[in-house]
Design an enzyme around this catalytic site. Structure first.
Site, mmCIF file in Angstrom:
data_model
loop_
_atom_site.group_PDB
_atom_site.id
_atom_site.type_symbol
_atom_site.label_atom_id
_atom_site.label_comp_id
_atom_site.label_asym_id
_atom_site.label_seq_id
_atom_site.Cartn_x
_atom_site.Cartn_y
_atom_site.Cartn_z
ATOM 1 N N GLU A 185 -6.507 -7.711 -0.662
ATOM 2 C CA GLU A 185 -6.868 -7.710 0.755
ATOM 3 C C GLU A 185 -8.336 -7.337 0.906
ATOM 4 O O GLU A 185 -8.839 -6.433 0.216
ATOM 5 C CB GLU A 185 -6.064 -6.661 1.537
ATOM 6 C CG GLU A 185 -4.606 -6.956 1.706
ATOM 7 C CD GLU A 185 -3.931 -5.868 2.547
ATOM 8 O OE1 GLU A 185 -4.611 -5.202 3.354
ATOM 9 O OE2 GLU A 185 -2.715 -5.686 2.372
ATOM 10 N N GLU A 208 0.833 -1.212 0.000
ATOM 11 C CA GLU A 208 0.000 0.000 0.000
ATOM 12 C C GLU A 208 0.866 1.261 0.000
ATOM 13 O O GLU A 208 0.844 2.059 0.954
ATOM 14 C CB GLU A 208 -0.951 -0.002 1.194
ATOM 15 C CG GLU A 208 -2.001 -1.078 1.087
ATOM 16 C CD GLU A 208 -3.129 -0.922 2.093
ATOM 17 O OE1 GLU A 208 -2.950 -0.225 3.112
ATOM 18 O OE2 GLU A 208 -4.203 -1.482 1.852
#
Ligand code: GLA
Length: 664
Positions: free
Chosen positions: A301, A145
């Site tokens: 995710e 991320e």
């Protein structure tokens, strides 16, 4: 992968090795075939400078391989070890207020730091050499991320990198002064060394400077990705590389990033308390597919149940995780993964759900849902590689988003994602599949292009949109589009200057509406509704009005217009119509453009089709908490449970799903 990827972030470094065998056994029970391994393991892999400990990673890689689980191996560079920043505090990031962010959490690095980059490259080099040939290796997972906590750094190192970036972009200081409109407020620079990142200033920093800093900051992180990517490609050219995105994450221009990935992947954390959560994650899925130019992507995710980072972490309802997982697959994902495999015992995320809960798995409904989903997805091999096609494109450009939301505007209540949603919602509800595209993209595959407040546009983008309409396309555009060029300078000559001809009108002035204020709208057929957020004074030069403002100072003046331009049509909306009115406008437009939904389904049911040379797969997703009956035109097989589907009504339970292979 020939199968739908299923698994999650796996952090065996958080657990004694005695737990690993149980992990593999449970992974097999749940049908896990891929794990993202060691995302935050840097301090275990390199406990001190240039001393590496790979034995434990060797062991778990081998165990996973023997257990039939493939590995999306992380480069582990998202959380530098404390020794690095202790030795080199200059690698730590600094906020716009001059506050240094210390180690003790994660992502504490300045993206431009040579120290960080050097250390990260060394680690990745070691990992790549060691595991390039490992039979378990399926994919590389770069960092994690990017930009999530630290999207930009304002330290001296970053300032220097920013100057170099600007020099590359503008060549000479005079061009920069021009681009930044530096005569305003005495901001002329006489040499590069005077330029700073937009640190805290007495009032608004120069908007062109802010915009360039956003571009630079996205690029600085992208360089970190590129450096790792190059090493991985050198040692394992055939292994795909990804990094996990975060839906509509403002700081990073994912169009640029996605070009450098073999597989786009995304992290999606819907808020179960949000009634629009289903719509919002569908929109993210469509974005990911579009970023990959139609290629399958991976839901990297999601949570099995609750997160830990909202004030109140509402659980997913029974079946909701399964439904939203299928939704990702319907919108082009070939993988469904979670954060994380085993719920942590310690650390900041120990209350975040995982595939394996703290308690005994067999007692956990979440675990049962995880196992059930894994079994079902193992029957969907035929989905892999199939594509979703769309006749509608929604324009989404990161740079325009950044520019639109800089402060000091007629109204700072105009938000890019709200504008996207005000369009997308209707497509979602009507089961019209849409892609996202930039104004400069090739739009020839689409019949309808939606342009929600495209505030900033390049000459090339404006010409491309006009050519699309001239060539027979239909375009719908909202207020405050085409206002500035890529330097954030007003496009003079009557708003919206680059689109005036195409739209057949001129906007003479803006009249933003106060919070809670609305304006009445009257459609040509007499139907009344209202708008909020924005109104404006429009004079027509060829366009015909579809709706008028009513009852305000704008009484009787055009609010929504339509203009035939070349072979096509451009509709313009000078306010934010309420959802009913927006729905009416869009329905009329897509009906005229002969765009048909995937299926006329009952409210709350999504229908999306994926197809390939040999397959047509109809996904039906019931977002409601009640049974529904969906009219099915073609018989087929529901791959989820192997049942035959006949022409007629198909019953779906609350949050039920079907994946129908059409044709026998
Ligand atoms: C992000 C991160 C994960 C984890 C989850 C929690 O997606 O990538 O490491 O922190 O959030 O929701």
């Amino acid at each position: 992968m020939p199968h739908v990827a299923y698994g999650g972030d796996y952090n065996p470094d958080q657990w004694p090795e005695s737990v690993w065998e149980e992990d593999i056994r449970l992974m097999q029970e749940a049908g896990v075939n891929l794990v993202s391994l060691g995302i935050f393991a840097w301090s275990r892999l390199e406990p001190e400078a240039a001393r590496y400990e790979f034995d434990w990673l060797d062991r778990i890689m081998d165990m996973l391989h023997q257990g039939g689980v493939r590995v999306d191996l992380a480069t582990a560079t998202a959380s530098p070890p404390p020794w690095l920043s202790h030795k080199h505090p200059e690698m730590l990031p600094v906020t716009a207020d001059g506050v240094r962010l210390w180690h003790g959490a994660r992502q504490h690095y300045c993206p431009s730091s040579p120290v960080y980059r050097f250390a990260a490259q060394h680690l990745v080099e070691r990992l790549a050499k060691r595991y390039a040939q490992h039979p378990a290796l399926a994919m590389w997972h770069v960092g994690n991320e990017f930009g999530c906590h630290v999207p930009a750094c304002y330290c001296d190192v970053s300032a220097e990198a920013f100057r170099a970036w600007l020099e590359e972009r503008y060549g000479d200081i005079e061009s920069l002064n021009r681009a930044w409109g530096a005569d305003f407020w005495s901001q002329r620079y006489s040499e590069w060394g005077e330029i700073l990142p937009p640190r805290r200033t007495p009032t608004w920093p120069n908007p062109s400077q802010q915009l360039d800093f956003m571009r630079f900051s996205s690029d600085a992180l992208l360089e970190c990705y590129d450096l790792e990517h190059a090493i991985l490609k050198e040692h394992s050219p055939g292994i795909p590389v990804t990094t996990n995105f975060m839906r509509f994450f403002k700081p990073l221009d994912y169009w640029k990033w996605a070009e450098r990935e073999d597989v786009v992947s995304d992290d999606v954390y819907q808020d179960p308390a949000d009634p629009d959560a289903g719509m919002r994650s569908a929109m993210a899925g469509d974005l990911m597919r579009s970023l990959g130019r139609g290629r399958p992507w991976i839901l990297m995710e999601q949570t099995s149940n609750r997160v830990n980072w909202r004030e109140v972490n509402v659980p997913k309802a029974p079946g909701q995780m399964r439904l939203w997982s299928y939704q990702a697959v319907a919108r082009g994902a070939d993988g469904v993964m979670f954060f994380q495999w085993r719920q942590s015992r310690a650390g900041a995320e120990k209350f975040h759900s995982a595939m394996v809960p703290h308690g005994r798995p067999e007692h956990s409904p979440t675990w049962r849902e995880v196992v059930k989903l894994g079994r079902e997805l193992s029957r969907l091999d035929t989905v892999c590689g199939t594509r979703v096609s769309a006749e509608v494109a929604i324009l989404h450009d990161w740079e325009s988003w950044w520019a639109l939301e800089l402060p000091s505007k007629p109204s700072i209540r105009v938000h890019h994602v709200d504008q996207l949603e005000s369009y997308y919602r209707h497509l979602f509800e009507a089961n019209l599949t849409a892609d996202f595209a930039r104004p400069t993209d090739d739009l020839s595959a689409y019949r309808l292009v939606l342009a929600p407040s495209v505030y900033m546009v390049s000459d090339e983008g404006a010409a491309n949109l006009a050519a699309f309409v001239e060539g027979g396309g239909t375009l719908v555009m909202s207020f405050f589009s085409g206002i500035v060029d890529e330097f954030e300078h007003i496009r003079l000559g009557g708003y919206p200057q680059p689109f005036r001809k195409m739209l057949g009108l001129e906007v003479v002035d803006w009249m933003p509406l106060a919070d809670g204020e609305t304006v009445k709208l009257k459609f040509a057929d007499g139907i009344q509704s209202q708008g909020d957020l924005w109104s404006e004074v429009i004079t027509l030069s060829g366009a015909e009005p579809l709706a008028f403002f009513a009852g305000s100072t704008l009484d009787g003046q055009p609010a929504v217009t339509s203009h035939s331009f070349g072979q096509g049509r451009a509709v313009y909306i000078g306010t934010r119509p309420d959802p009913a009115a927006m729905g009416r406008i869009l329905r009329a437009v897509w009906t005229e453009a002969a765009i048909k939904p995937v299926l006329e389904a009952p409210a709350g049911v999504s229908a999306v089709r994926r197809s390939g040379p040999r397959n047509s797969l109809l996904f039906l997703l019931n977002h409601r908490d009640a049974h529904v009956e969906v009219p099915v035109a073609d018989p087929g097989v529901n791959l989820v449970d192997g049942s035959e589907v006949h022409r007629g009504l198909l019953r779906l339970g609350p949050r039920g799903v079907a994946v129908i292979r059409e044709g026998w």
